[in-house]
Design an enzyme around this catalytic site. Sequence first.
Site: not given
Ligand code: AMP
Length: 114
Positions: A30, A87, A93-94, A100-102
Amino acid sequence: MDNCIFCRIAEGGIPAKIVYQDDQVLAFEDIHAQAPVHILVIPKRHVAAVQDCQTGDQALLGHLLLTCSKVARMKNLTESGYRIVTNTGADSGQTVFHLHLHVLGGRPMAWPPG
Ligand code: AMP
Ligand code: ZN
């Protein structure tokens, strides 16, 4: 899909620090890490969120979870523990509407989330 940042990462059009990939999934760091380990696991095919998956996506969803487990092992999180988060929608907060899975780990985490 046009204008989807994670599709562009999956296609190689935007650079990312990739930690694992196969024909179906990609795992990368991330860009705004919220923990010492913060990896995103995505399907290479565009799906907006879990709620947009169909019965035919069962194997893919299972593969995504198993990939989270693989990444956690690669990052030595198995003993200490870690969190897997996905999310879905505005209240969660998506911000990126490509499933995507964090995988978060490397520090203690509070519950419930804010
Ligand atoms: P969400 O808020 O669950 O939709 O998570 C999206 C995640 O994508 C956030 O934690 C961002 O920091 C991450 N993110 C956005 N753009 C990039 C990127 N270019 N490379 C890596 N992570 C990213
Ligand atoms: Zn996408």
